[in-house]
Design a protein around this motif. Structure first.
Motif, short mmCIF file in Angstrom:
data_model
loop_
_atom_site.label_atom_id
_atom_site.label_comp_id
_atom_site.label_asym_id
_atom_site.label_seq_id
_atom_site.Cartn_x
_atom_site.Cartn_y
_atom_site.Cartn_z
N VAL A 1 7.86 33.03 -19.29
CA VAL A 1 9.21 33.95 -19.85
C VAL A 1 10.33 33.12 -19.08
N THR A 2 11.64 33.13 -19.58
CA THR A 2 12.66 32.35 -19.07
C THR A 2 13.95 33.14 -19.50
N ASP A 3 14.91 33.02 -18.94
CA ASP A 3 16.33 33.42 -19.22
C ASP A 3 17.17 32.44 -19.91
N ASP A 4 16.50 30.98 -19.75
CA ASP A 4 16.94 30.11 -20.43
C ASP A 4 17.25 29.90 -21.98
N THR A 5 18.41 29.69 -22.26
CA THR A 5 18.52 29.87 -23.97
C THR A 5 18.28 28.57 -24.60
N ASP A 6 18.34 27.38 -23.85
CA ASP A 6 17.84 26.26 -24.50
C ASP A 6 16.37 25.87 -24.25
N ARG A 7 15.59 26.62 -25.13
CA ARG A 7 14.08 26.53 -25.10
C ARG A 7 13.66 25.40 -25.57
N ALA A 8 14.26 24.63 -26.56
CA ALA A 8 13.70 23.83 -27.43
C ALA A 8 13.60 22.52 -26.30
N GLN A 9 14.51 22.31 -25.42
CA GLN A 9 14.45 21.35 -24.43
C GLN A 9 13.78 21.77 -23.30
N LEU A 10 13.66 22.89 -23.02
CA LEU A 10 13.15 23.35 -21.60
C LEU A 10 11.75 22.99 -21.59
N GLY A 11 10.83 23.05 -22.61
CA GLY A 11 9.24 22.87 -22.64
C GLY A 11 8.90 21.49 -22.29
N GLY A 12 9.54 20.50 -22.58
CA GLY A 12 9.50 19.05 -22.27
C GLY A 12 9.82 18.92 -20.89
N ARG A 13 10.67 19.67 -20.35
CA ARG A 13 11.31 19.38 -19.05
C ARG A 13 10.29 20.12 -18.14
N LEU A 14 9.56 21.13 -18.33
CA LEU A 14 8.60 21.87 -17.72
C LEU A 14 7.34 21.13 -17.48
N ILE A 15 6.95 20.45 -18.50
CA ILE A 15 5.80 19.55 -18.42
C ILE A 15 6.09 18.41 -17.69
N GLU A 16 7.32 17.72 -17.70
CA GLU A 16 7.51 16.85 -16.77
C GLU A 16 7.67 17.19 -15.23
N PHE A 17 8.15 18.45 -15.12
CA PHE A 17 8.33 19.02 -13.80
C PHE A 17 6.80 19.11 -13.17
N VAL A 18 5.91 19.61 -13.74
CA VAL A 18 4.53 19.78 -13.32
C VAL A 18 3.90 18.47 -13.07
N THR A 19 4.09 17.69 -13.99
CA THR A 19 3.65 16.09 -13.96
C THR A 19 3.96 15.34 -12.47
N GLY A 20 5.27 15.96 -12.07
CA GLY A 20 5.81 15.31 -10.89
C GLY A 20 5.30 16.03 -9.80
N THR A 21 4.68 17.16 -9.65
CA THR A 21 4.26 17.88 -8.59
C THR A 21 2.81 17.77 -8.67
N LEU A 22 2.03 17.90 -9.63
CA LEU A 22 0.62 17.93 -9.46
C LEU A 22 -0.07 16.62 -10.14
N SER A 23 -1.25 16.54 -10.34
CA SER A 23 -2.01 15.31 -10.73
C SER A 23 -1.74 15.31 -12.33
N HIS A 24 -1.56 14.32 -12.85
CA HIS A 24 -1.21 14.05 -14.50
C HIS A 24 -2.15 14.86 -15.25
N HIS A 25 -3.35 15.35 -14.98
CA HIS A 25 -4.28 15.65 -15.82
C HIS A 25 -4.13 17.23 -15.66
N VAL B 1 11.91 29.30 -14.76
CA VAL B 1 10.63 30.04 -15.02
C VAL B 1 10.80 31.36 -14.21
N ARG B 2 10.77 32.60 -14.97
CA ARG B 2 10.68 34.03 -14.47
C ARG B 2 9.17 34.21 -14.34
N GLU B 3 8.58 34.26 -15.50
CA GLU B 3 7.19 34.48 -15.32
C GLU B 3 6.39 33.37 -16.08
#
Length: 464
Positions: A413-437, A391-393
């Protein structure tokens, strides 16, 4: 008098440098005093606020003459320009005019003579700053000479700003950060100011200074340029404002320069009311404690107090000697902005801890998300996402949802070209850092975030 240092002992030294051109205090005072005799007494005067010495001369002359100065953004569209000039009842331009205006022009320099200038009253309007107009037509903010002086002095106290400093920045000269702090602050305190014309990393790095002013976009670019960042290691303070500084940028700047950035909070209506200090704790994500003369309080939606636990979110209200007097021609808006007991309603939501350190969650209208019965600060989710290396911005908003009330949506905003998979990974990343809601329900990728001239993300443009 606001610009006391124009008569300082260092009058023959370069006081203001913009690009390759400089003026000493003596030269600035001479040019500005000569211009005062040509200005309409006590009537608002527009200044086409490009980064030039003519802009500095024109603003200084207006302040000396007691003519309210109206800084006009050089990129103003025709509708915005007409609104500002008519709303402020501007009679002329001091210095060059906006290309789309036919009002009379008084050149900034070249006037003969100019005698003693009587200082304007402290409570007279010194400047009319126009807001960004995110909730309608821009509002003119009436700032008095007393308010400007109090605001600058409070910041000088917090930052230990002195005549020995050299301020370096490349910020717009129609706004609080670049014009009032960067230029007028230096002229009042007696320090030198160097404007780099453009806020580029290599230009900041080329100027030896003790204090560097930037917005998060500037600091993000400097953090990505190792050589430019390391060139600032000889500075005394690196100051970030106008928008939250991402935590990863805070840490990277600290690593490369050896200086943890100073973060501060303010508005056109209030000047700077909160800041971390030159001496003391600097925490990423915190805009520090009230500056000299300022009081703050947090209130719930029904007006109750909020615990000082660093977590509970409340509506931020402030009071102090640097606050504005009124919105020009807007008595109803002015009245709505103040509580019955004299506190200004900032429209921002924040937390405060037992030591008085504040964290700004964001604007109540766009950054306080009510999702599934929870109150979620967009800034907390943005900070969590920025910790992911892809995540750049990012900008997080709440969008209408029939089930949740609002759903949390992240624009990335990202430089990662695999955006189809990145969205799900980012949601999981936040879930592992903050409260589920607090997790985003959607991730939308953009090539860039919409920003204004000060680098603030224009969230109301997202999803529109």
């Amino acid at each position: 008098m606001l610009l006391t240092s124009l008569d300082a002992a260092t009058r023959d030294a370069a006081a203001v440098t913009i690009g390759e051109q400089s003026l000493s205090r003596a030269e600035l005072l001479s040019a500005a005093t000569a211009l005062t005799s040509a200005l309409p007494a006590e009537h608002p005067v527009a200044v086409y606020a490009e980064p030039t010495l003519d802009t500095v001369v024109a603003v200084t002359a207006c302040l000396l003459a007691g003519a309210p100065v109206v800084p006009v953004p050089p990129d103003s569209g025709s509708a915005e320009l007409r609104h500002i000039l008519s709303d402020a009842a501007v009679e002329c331009w001091a210095g060059p005019a906006h290309p789309e205006s036919d009002l009379p022009v008084i050149p900034a320099r070249g006037h003969a003579g100019g005698g003693a200038v009587l200082p304007p009253a402290d409570d007279a309007v010194a400047m009319i700053l126009y807001t960004s107009g995110t909730t309608g037509a821009p509002k003119g903010v009436n700032l008095s000479h007393r308010a400007l002086a109090a605001g600058i002095d409070a910041v000088a106290d917090a930052w230990q700003w002195s005549a020995d400093d050299t301020v370096v920045h490349g910020l717009p000269l129609f706004h609080l950060h670049g014009l009032v702090l960067g230029v007028l602050g230096s002229l009042r305190i007696g320090s030198r100011v160097v404007h780099t014309v453009k806020p580029r990393p290599e230009r900041y790095a080329a100027v030896p200074g003790t204090m560097y002013f930037g917005v998060p976009t500037v600091w993000s670019r400097i953090a990505a340029d190792d050589d430019a960042a390391r060139a600032l290691s000889g500075a005394r303070l690196l100051v970030s404002g106008s928008a939250p500084l991402p935590t990863p940028v805070f840490h990277r700047i600290t690593e490369l320069t050896g200086h943890a950035p100073i973060e501060r909070y303010g508005m056109s209506e209030t000047m700077i009311t909160l800041s971390t200090r030159a001496v003391g704790d600097r925490r990423p994500g915190s805009v520090g404690q009230p500056v000299l003369g300022v009081q703050t309080r947090l209130r719930t939606e029904d007006g109750q107090g909020v615990p000082d636990d660093g977590e509970s979110i409340g509506r931020l209200q402030v009071r102090g000697p640097m606050l504005f007097d009124s919105y020009l021609n807007r008595p109803e808006a002015t009245a709505e902005s103040w509580t019955d007991d004299g506190w200004f309603i900032t429209g921002d939501v924040a937390t405060r801890d037992m030591q008085g350190f504040h964290r700004i969650v964001g604007r109540e209208s766009v950054d306080l998300i009510k999702s599934g019965g929870y109150r979620v600060g967009a800034g907390e989710v943005e900070t969590a996402l920025l910790a992911h290396p892809a995540v750049r911005e990012v900008a997080v908003v709440g969008q209408a949802d029939a089930d949740l009330g609002q759903r949390i949506v992240a624009y990335v905003v990202t430089d990662d070209t695999d955006r189809a998979q990145l969205g799900g990974r980012l949601i999981e990343f936040v879930t592992g850092t903050l409260s589920h809601h607090k997790r985003p329900r959607d991730v939308i990728f953009l090539d860039e975030l919409p920003r204004n001239a000060m680098g603030k993300v224009q969230k109301k443009l997202l999803g529109s």
